[in-house]
Design a protein around this motif. Structure first.
Motif, PDB file in Angstrom:
ATOM      1  N   LEU A 275       0.820  -1.211   0.000  1.00  0.00           N
ATOM      2  CA  LEU A 275       0.000   0.000   0.000  1.00  0.00           C
ATOM      3  C   LEU A 275       0.857   1.266   0.000  1.00  0.00           C
ATOM      4  O   LEU A 275       0.642   2.178  -0.787  1.00  0.00           O
ATOM      5  CB  LEU A 275      -0.920  -0.013   1.229  1.00  0.00           C
ATOM      6  CG  LEU A 275      -1.836   1.199   1.345  1.00  0.00           C
ATOM      7  CD1 LEU A 275      -2.826   1.236   0.203  1.00  0.00           C
ATOM      8  CD2 LEU A 275      -2.564   1.222   2.666  1.00  0.00           C
ATOM      9  N   LYS A 276       1.865   1.280   0.869  1.00  0.00           N
ATOM     10  CA  LYS A 276       2.717   2.461   0.931  1.00  0.00           C
ATOM     11  C   LYS A 276       3.416   2.704  -0.400  1.00  0.00           C
ATOM     12  O   LYS A 276       3.561   3.839  -0.838  1.00  0.00           O
ATOM     13  CB  LYS A 276       3.765   2.276   2.032  1.00  0.00           C
ATOM     14  CG  LYS A 276       3.301   2.718   3.381  1.00  0.00           C
ATOM     15  CD  LYS A 276       4.283   2.293   4.427  1.00  0.00           C
ATOM     16  CE  LYS A 276       5.127   3.434   4.902  1.00  0.00           C
ATOM     17  NZ  LYS A 276       6.052   3.026   5.956  1.00  0.00           N
TER      18      LYS A 276
ATOM     19  N   ARG B  80       2.284   1.943  -3.260  1.00  0.00           N
ATOM     20  CA  ARG B  80       1.318   2.463  -4.229  1.00  0.00           C
ATOM     21  C   ARG B  80       1.092   3.945  -4.010  1.00  0.00           C
ATOM     22  O   ARG B  80       0.943   4.719  -4.936  1.00  0.00           O
ATOM     23  CB  ARG B  80       0.005   1.688  -4.121  1.00  0.00           C
ATOM     24  CG  ARG B  80       0.015   0.456  -4.990  1.00  0.00           C
ATOM     25  CD  ARG B  80      -1.345  -0.165  -5.034  1.00  0.00           C
ATOM     26  NE  ARG B  80      -1.620  -0.847  -3.771  1.00  0.00           N
ATOM     27  CZ  ARG B  80      -2.777  -0.770  -3.145  1.00  0.00           C
ATOM     28  NH1 ARG B  80      -3.748  -0.042  -3.637  1.00  0.00           N
ATOM     29  NH2 ARG B  80      -2.957  -1.429  -2.028  1.00  0.00           N
TER      30      ARG B  80
ATOM     31  N   ILE C 207       2.515  11.309   5.195  1.00  0.00           N
ATOM     32  CA  ILE C 207       1.092  10.960   5.139  1.00  0.00           C
ATOM     33  C   ILE C 207       0.799   9.844   6.137  1.00  0.00           C
ATOM     34  O   ILE C 207      -0.143   9.920   6.918  1.00  0.00           O
ATOM     35  CB  ILE C 207       0.691  10.516   3.714  1.00  0.00           C
ATOM     36  CG1 ILE C 207       0.794  11.698   2.755  1.00  0.00           C
ATOM     37  CG2 ILE C 207      -0.721   9.946   3.704  1.00  0.00           C
ATOM     38  CD1 ILE C 207       0.567  11.328   1.313  1.00  0.00           C
TER      39      ILE C 207
ATOM     40  N   ARG D  12      -6.727   9.870  -1.511  1.00  0.00           N
ATOM     41  CA  ARG D  12      -7.872   9.154  -2.067  1.00  0.00           C
ATOM     42  C   ARG D  12      -7.571   7.657  -2.115  1.00  0.00           C
ATOM     43  O   ARG D  12      -8.413   6.818  -1.798  1.00  0.00           O
ATOM     44  CB  ARG D  12      -8.156   9.686  -3.461  1.00  0.00           C
ATOM     45  CG  ARG D  12      -9.419   9.122  -4.056  1.00  0.00           C
ATOM     46  CD  ARG D  12      -9.672   9.699  -5.415  1.00  0.00           C
ATOM     47  NE  ARG D  12     -10.206  11.052  -5.360  1.00  0.00           N
ATOM     48  CZ  ARG D  12      -9.989  11.968  -6.293  1.00  0.00           C
ATOM     49  NH1 ARG D  12      -9.226  11.683  -7.321  1.00  0.00           N
ATOM     50  NH2 ARG D  12     -10.516  13.157  -6.201  1.00  0.00           N
ATOM     51  N   LEU D  13      -6.352   7.342  -2.486  1.00  0.00           N
ATOM     52  CA  LEU D  13      -5.946   5.943  -2.595  1.00  0.00           C
ATOM     53  C   LEU D  13      -5.992   5.270  -1.228  1.00  0.00           C
ATOM     54  O   LEU D  13      -6.409   4.122  -1.095  1.00  0.00           O
ATOM     55  CB  LEU D  13      -4.524   5.882  -3.149  1.00  0.00           C
ATOM     56  CG  LEU D  13      -4.025   4.522  -3.579  1.00  0.00           C
ATOM     57  CD1 LEU D  13      -4.622   4.177  -4.916  1.00  0.00           C
ATOM     58  CD2 LEU D  13      -2.519   4.537  -3.666  1.00  0.00           C
ATOM     59  N   VAL D  14      -5.580   6.015  -0.221  1.00  0.00           N
ATOM     60  CA  VAL D  14      -5.538   5.471   1.124  1.00  0.00           C
ATOM     61  C   VAL D  14      -6.964   5.326   1.673  1.00  0.00           C
ATOM     62  O   VAL D  14      -7.228   4.455   2.500  1.00  0.00           O
ATOM     63  CB  VAL D  14      -4.676   6.392   2.011  1.00  0.00           C
ATOM     64  CG1 VAL D  14      -4.944   6.152   3.466  1.00  0.00           C
ATOM     65  CG2 VAL D  14      -3.227   6.206   1.699  1.00  0.00           C
ATOM     66  N   GLY D  15      -7.857   6.163   1.183  1.00  0.00           N
ATOM     67  CA  GLY D  15      -9.235   6.098   1.648  1.00  0.00           C
ATOM     68  C   GLY D  15      -9.497   7.065   2.788  1.00  0.00           C
ATOM     69  O   GLY D  15     -10.299   6.796   3.670  1.00  0.00           O
ATOM     70  N   GLU D  16      -8.803   8.199   2.782  1.00  0.00           N
ATOM     71  CA  GLU D  16      -8.958   9.186   3.833  1.00  0.00           C
ATOM     72  C   GLU D  16      -9.618  10.428   3.234  1.00  0.00           C
ATOM     73  O   GLU D  16      -8.953  11.280   2.643  1.00  0.00           O
ATOM     74  CB  GLU D  16      -7.564   9.510   4.408  1.00  0.00           C
ATOM     75  CG  GLU D  16      -7.437  10.792   5.200  1.00  0.00           C
ATOM     76  CD  GLU D  16      -8.058  10.716   6.552  1.00  0.00           C
ATOM     77  OE1 GLU D  16      -9.237  10.332   6.617  1.00  0.00           O
ATOM     78  OE2 GLU D  16      -7.385  11.037   7.540  1.00  0.00           O
ATOM     79  N   PRO D  17     -10.951  10.532   3.347  1.00  0.00           N
ATOM     80  CA  PRO D  17     -11.643  11.629   2.661  1.00  0.00           C
ATOM     81  C   PRO D  17     -11.320  13.002   3.244  1.00  0.00           C
ATOM     82  O   PRO D  17     -11.333  13.991   2.530  1.00  0.00           O
ATOM     83  CB  PRO D  17     -13.116  11.293   2.822  1.00  0.00           C
ATOM     84  CG  PRO D  17     -13.186  10.337   3.935  1.00  0.00           C
ATOM     85  CD  PRO D  17     -11.883   9.654   4.048  1.00  0.00           C
TER      86      PRO D  17
END
Lengths: 291, 788
Positions: free
Chosen positions: B618-619, B621, B637, B757-762
């Motif tokens: 994930l990191k 990406r 981040i 956005r990729l991480v899913g943190e709006p």
């Protein structure tokens, strides 16, 4: 006459196969943490300063990011993934492809190689020829090129490895069962080629010859596949489905172990749940001992 | 040519190279020595249109210069001509413009290699007006039209006002410190031919369609970030090439100003007519490249590196290596195995000996340079050495001399009366050099060499590797006397003189020592006597001892023809080694970036960007989404540094990732920003250290230094809505740089937004969106004039 009497499946699945309890399994609504220093990722939401899970799955932590990997999910694409998909629609300069994700993926005409791997700008004639290249119902292998902001995937087949798939079997499993590896194209020593699509679609066919057959799938080869090959394919298919049924991760080694374990039985027998259960438990033992 | 070869090789196609040697508008190079209106005609042609160097012109220039120098020195005493005197500088410019105007050789581009000088020069020339009234109004109208896009207070920016002044008189300045919109205005007016005199830095030379009639070089030296140096031919050609407009002028004029001394002829030759510098690859391995390639299935990074121009020279030789390998393979196939009943373990023995010698040489170097050892290596020390055929004999150290980086030792040795004949020499060469100068006897000899019969002595110079052991014994002697005495007796006239008393005493003493200690003298032990504490060295030393002992256990030593066999073995091994080397060169490991690649992968693995199978996590990406400084931003981040902060604060902190100016005033920061800066520095230090641990060469400090916080305050204020005219007073960084930094910051913000956005943190995603809109306003993001 031969009679086959079997135990009901319910009893079977409870017994025998030992499941390791995953470390942090949560269900929707569970409180993950009350500490506010964390960052919320996918599958979580904040309520009353507490972090809750919004899906059932395993909690993952990377530094200060917490996210929940859902157990059962549609495929979430990532750039570089290999996918297997089925053409659902031929559109304006693009094909729509079903890849088991929430939205149909797009394969642009500009991101395919023309027959024979030719690379050039696509003309209007090519646009008119699109249906000749790929039509509805065709299976393709492709790579994810980009993810649009709404989650739609853009695919490409700009390598001769990718392209139309012919003469083989498709197995559909949950996408979370496919283990991410460096390569997803495998030529197994048992005489079959497997493409483990990251989206949970697995393609099994007879062995692909690296140099000769990489035509991007545009050369139609409809010679009958030999019986031996078909048997191997069928055996692999049942093995994969058996493994998937017991929620075991799928990758080249696990499939190969299962295949080897299944050699004791005929292909037909493998369809019996108890035989399959035996094969799967044997495989999991082998995998554990290999670690 | 080389480049074309490379393209052809990587693409597997034939490449045709078409080159033009002729310039449609030829250039004429002048030297200008004038410094006032009186001497404004002192312009001397040195390189004509045919690219020939005109010496007459050069000498005339020198004369003119000299004439004035003498005149001024008689008038003002020995003041001389100093460079950089502003008044004189002005005089030079005034006179040259006067001259060019008379000859109607405007417009002119004046290349000056510092932004400050550009501005200065332009401001000095207040008295010059190069435009007619009609042209003036045209410039005015155009300028007003362009500026009208800007917001109220931005129109009144000092730079804008100043530039308008200059433009009205046909003068302009163009460098990176100018606001982008003004730069575009200047470029457009220049293309219309209404800028008659443009002061520019080197950047202007990179444009494609900005030619002038004349190019003037303020100087031929520039500061390239490290020190002052002469221009490279390539740079000179690029800049001089701006002269001469196709279709408008018959020749282009290039003028080199000589404010100080006239440059040397050879320098001029090199700069003007020299060959351009060789093409060099700028290929760099970056984390984002590695990550991006790792997640794609079809391309390996090794292939990517192979294809780079950097590796071109190596890859070019691949076919040659391949044929070499083939030949070597044949040789290996033809090799005769040594058949001998004793020598079954000969190969092992060989490998063993080789390793032994390597370790010994390595340790020897270490010991001999050890301070304790250096102290004990004084004249009078008795040392076991090898010389000619004698593998172990006692020598008396007379002198240590270090010529270059190789130390030399002068020894007094014992010899037999008749031995050093040429016959002996020959045999020694024949078989002694079995292994890098160490013969088989070396490994077996345990006894000291004792000359038989009447003994003689020699004084010889030996290299450090000839020293075998340093004993604890010393003999008192006067070293110089021995050497002098020996030297004297080398001269034929004194050949029959008896050795002097000092020499004979020393010889006697040495002989006595040898006789009484045939099985070796107590030796200085590196561990005990020198007090070497380093564990690894001590271990190696013990290992060496063990190896030495085990050597005698080899069965092959019993073989009567051991030397012969060993030689044969050596030849065989040589071939095998050569093959290994070629194999290595052909493999991926020989890539010049190979080690760095490994180290970077290691860093990524430690930070969990990729897992053990090199699968991108994930990191990783997230890092792929970010275009610059990917590692540190990703870490920030994931360390959740940003979530607590306001959008404007995030923007301010991220400005350090894109700001590059070295010098600028220290900003005053709010506590919250101060904290953020500390956090960034901490993360940078962590990454820097990790890189160091993984073997990358970049020092930790340099890595942290790479982030410059000079514009943090400025960006924060800008994002909080302060007008640009007030912003400029906060710092001494020029306007153009501020604008560019903020523009680039916007890209970084967008990257971080995508990552969020990729991480899913709006929340973070929204914040970045906000930050982006906050900084995107007014003059900084004024749309380009070209695209209108």
């Amino acid at each position: 006459m031969e009679v086959d009497i079997r135990i009901t499946k319910d009893i079977l699945s409870k017994s025998e196969i030992f499941h390791k309890q995953p470390e942090r399994l949560v269900t929707p609504g569970d409180v993950i943490t009350t500490d506010t220093g964390f960052m919320r990722g996918h599958g979580t939401y904040m309520e009353d300063d507490k972090l809750h899970a919004s899906v059932a799955g395993i909690v993952e932590r990377v530094n200060k990011l917490i996210c929940v990997q859902p157990l059962k999910t549609r495929y979430n694409g990532e750039v570089g993934d290999v996918v297997v998909g089925r053409i659902t629609e031929v559109g304006q300069r693009r094909w729509k492809v079903d890849t088991n994700s929430r939205l149909d993926s797009a394969l642009l005409l500009s991101s395919v190689n023309l027959p024979g791997g030719e690379l050039r700008r696509k003309t209007t004639e090519d646009e008119l020829m699109m249906r000749q290249y790929l039509s509805e119902g065709d299976l393709i292998s492709a790579e994810v090129q980009a993810v649009y902001h709404d989650g739609t995937l853009s695919l490409h087949t700009r390598s001769l490895k990718y392209g139309k798939l012919m003469q083989g079997t498709l197995v559909r499993v949950s996408s979370s069962l496919i283990k991410r590896r460096k390569t997803h194209f495998h030529n197994l020593p048992c005489g079959a080629g497997v493409i483990l699509g990251n989206n949970g679609y697995i393609w099994i066919s007879s062995t692909v010859n690296e140099e000769m057959d990489n035509t991007g799938g545009f050369v139609q080869d409809l010679n009958p596949v030999s019986l031996a090959d078909r048997e191997v394919i069928a055996r692999l298919r049942t093995c994969i489905q058996g493994l998937a049924g017991e929620r075991m991760m799928l990758y080249d080694t696990s499939i190969l172990y299962a295949y080897e374990a299944s050699l004791l039985h005929t292909v037909k027998d493998l369809l019996k749940p108890e035989v399959m259960a035996e094969v799967v438990s044997f495989t999991s033992q082998q995998l554990e001992s290999a670690l | 040519m080389e480049f074309a070869d490379w393209v052809g090789r990587t693409k597997g196609k034939k490449i045709y190279v078409i080159s033009t040697l002729k310039r449609p508008v030829p250039l004429e190079h002048f030297i200008y020595t004038g410094n006032s209106t009186k001497s404004s005609d002192e312009n001397f042609l040195i390189v004509g249109a045919e690219k020939q160097f005109i010496n007459a012109g050069y000498s005339k220039a020198v004369e003119a210069k000299k004439a004035r120098a003498t005149k001024s020195s008689t008038a003002f005493g020995a003041k001389g001509i100093r460079q950089g005197d502003p008044r004189q500088n002005k005089g030079v410019w005034l006179s040259i413009i006067h001259m060019l105007r008379k000859k109607s050789q405007l417009p002119v581009v004046a290349f000056t290699f510092s932004k400050r000088k550009c501005d200065e020069n332009a401001s000095q020339l207040t008295s010059i007006d190069l435009l007619t009234a009609a042209e003036k109004s045209e410039v005015h109208i155009f300028f007003q039209k362009c500026v009208s896009r800007l917001k109220g207070s931005d129109k009144k920016l000092p730079q804008v006002v100043h530039m308008q002044e200059l433009l009205k008189r046909g003068i302009a300045v163009h460098h990176s410190g100018i606001l982008p919109i003004l730069k575009e205005v200047i470029e457009m007016i220049f293309q219309k031919g209404l800028v008659k005199l443009l002061f520019a830095t080197e950047t202007f030379a990179m444009g494609v369609n900005m030619p002038a009639r004349t190019v003037v070089f303020d100087s031929l030296r520039k500061h390239d970030g490290i020190n002052f140096r002469d221009l490279l031919p390539g740079e000179y050609i690029q800049m001089a090439g701006r002269a001469g407009r196709r279709g408008l002028d018959t020749t282009g004029t290039v003028i080199i100003l000589c404010k100080g001394d006239i440059p040397e002829t050879s320098d001029l030759h090199r700069i003007i007519l020299g060959k351009p510098t060789k093409l060099e690859s700028q290929f760099r391995l970056t984390y984002s490249m590695i990550l991006n390639l790792l997640r794609v299935e079809q391309l390996r990074i090794e292939d990517m590196m192979k294809r780079s121009f950097f590796e071109f020279n190596n890859q070019k030789n691949v076919p040659q290596y391949k044929s070499e390998l083939k030949q070597l393979k044949i040789k290996v196939g033809a090799m005769k195995p040594i058949e001998c009943q004793y020598c079954s373990d000969l190969e092992n023995f060989y490998v063993h000996c080789k390793e032994y010698v390597e370790i010994r040489n390595y340790l020897q170097d270490l010991f001999l340079s050890h301070p304790q050892m250096v102290k004990s290596l004084i004249p009078g020390r008795v040392i076991v050495v090898k010389h000619d055929r004698q593998q172990q004999q006692l020598g008396l150290l007379l002198k240590v001399s270090s010529g270059g980086n190789v130390k030399k030792f002068t020894f007094l040795l014992l010899t037999q009366n008749d031995s050093p004949s040429c016959d002996d020499k020959r045999t020694s060469e024949e078989d002694a050099h079995v292994m890098d100068g160490f013969s088989i006897e070396f490994f077996m000899a345990t006894e000291l060499y004792l000359p038989e019969g009447a003994s003689d002595h020699v004084v010889v110079e030996l290299k450090p590797e000839d020293i075998i052991a340093v004993t604890t014994k010393t003999i008192k002697t006067v070293a110089e006397k021995v050497i002098d005495d020996y030297k004297k007796r080398q001269i034929p006239r004194f050949k029959d003189d008896p050795p002097s008393q000092t020499t004979s005493i020393a010889t006697q003493e040495l002989l006595r020592l040898t006789e009484s200690n045939l099985h070796g003298l107590p030796v200085l032990d590196p561990v005990n006597d020198l007090g070497i504490k380093d564990m690894s060295v001590v271990e190696q030393f013990l290992d060496l001892k063990r190896r030495r002992d085990s050597l005698s256990e080899f069965r092959c030593l019993l073989c009567p023809q051991i030397v012969e066999h060993l030689n044969q073995m050596k030849a065989n091994m040589k071939v095998k080694e050569a093959m290994q080397k070629v194999n290595f060169l052909l493999s991926d490991k020989s890539l010049q970036f190979g080690p760095e690649y490994g180290q970077r992968i290691e860093v990524l693995r430690d930070l969990r960007y990729i897992d053990g199978n090199n699968t991108v996590q994930l990191k990783g990406r997230v890092a792929c989404e970010i275009s610059t400084n990917e590692l540190i931003i990703t870490e920030l981040i994931f360390e959740n540094v940003f979530s607590e902060m306001q959008p404007s604060e995030i923007a301010a902190l991220l400005s350090c990732m894109v700001f590059q100016e070295k010098r600028c005033s220290q900003p005053s920061l709010l506590p919250s920003l101060e904290k953020g800066v500390e956090q960034i520095k901490a993360v940078a230090e962590k990454i820097g250290k990790l890189q160091k641990e993984c073997g990358l060469t970049e020092p930790v400090e340099d890595y942290i230094e790479g982030f410059r916080f000079g514009l943090v305050e400025v960006t924060h204020k800008w994002a909080s809505g302060m007008p640009f005219s007030e912003i400029t007073s906060l710092t001494d960084v020029s306007e153009g740089i501020i604008v560019r930094t903020i523009q680039r910051l916007n890209e970084t913000l967008r990257d971080v937004r995508n990552a969020a956005r990729l991480v899913g943190e709006p929340v973070l995603c929204q914040k970045m969106e906000d930050a982006s809109t906050l900084i995107k306003r007014d003059i900084v993001f004024a749309a380009s004039l070209y695209t209108q």
